[in-house]
Design a protein around this motif. Structure first.
Motif: not given
Length: 141
Positions: A3-5, A78-79, A85-87
């Motif tokens: 995931l990008a910063l 963040i995952e 879509r992230v958790r």
């Protein structure tokens, strides 16, 4: 691909924005934080799941003066679970009008939509026991 910063920062700011809007009574702006069909799970507080932006707003208004006067969020993790879509898990502190406070964990599913990142599911988990209850049976004995 990681995931990008920029996305991590956007999701973290999204989670923080919730407290600013709610504390300021700007409930009509919650579409900046949540999807229109958001599921807001308050089962740990005996209120079940609330679905949709208007229902979330009505639940907040129904709670009235029992709402915290300040929502603070910290410890955001963040995952990425799929593209777009992230958790996210974060800690929330609620300060009440009488000065008392409580702690929760927010468990969010965040999705990328045309307008940016939005929370589509939030579960609010009450923190009532130190260490998640670990070792409590020893302390009681």
């Amino acid at each position: 691909m990681a995931l990008a910063l920029e996305d991590r920062l956007a999701v973290t700011e999204l989670i923080a924005l919730h407290g600013h809007l709610v504390d300021g009574g700007e409930l009509d702006r919650c579409d900046e934080v949540f999807t229109s069909d958001v599921v807001y799970d308050l089962s740990d507080f005996g209120q079940g799941e609330v679905t949709g932006l208007s229902s979330v707003k009505q639940a907040a208004l129904a709670l009235g003066a029992k709402n915290p006067v300040a929502h603070h969020v910290t410890n955001v993790v963040i995952e990425e679970v799929a593209d777009g879509r992230v958790r996210a898990r974060s800690k929330g502190l609620g300060i009440m009008a009488d000065g008392s406070c409580g702690s929760v964990t927010y468990e969010d599913v965040v999705v990328r939509v045309d307008a940016g990142w939005r929370i589509c599911r939030r579960k609010v988990v009450a923190r009532r026991a130190p260490l998640g209850g670990l070792g409590q049976e020893v302390a009681a004995g």
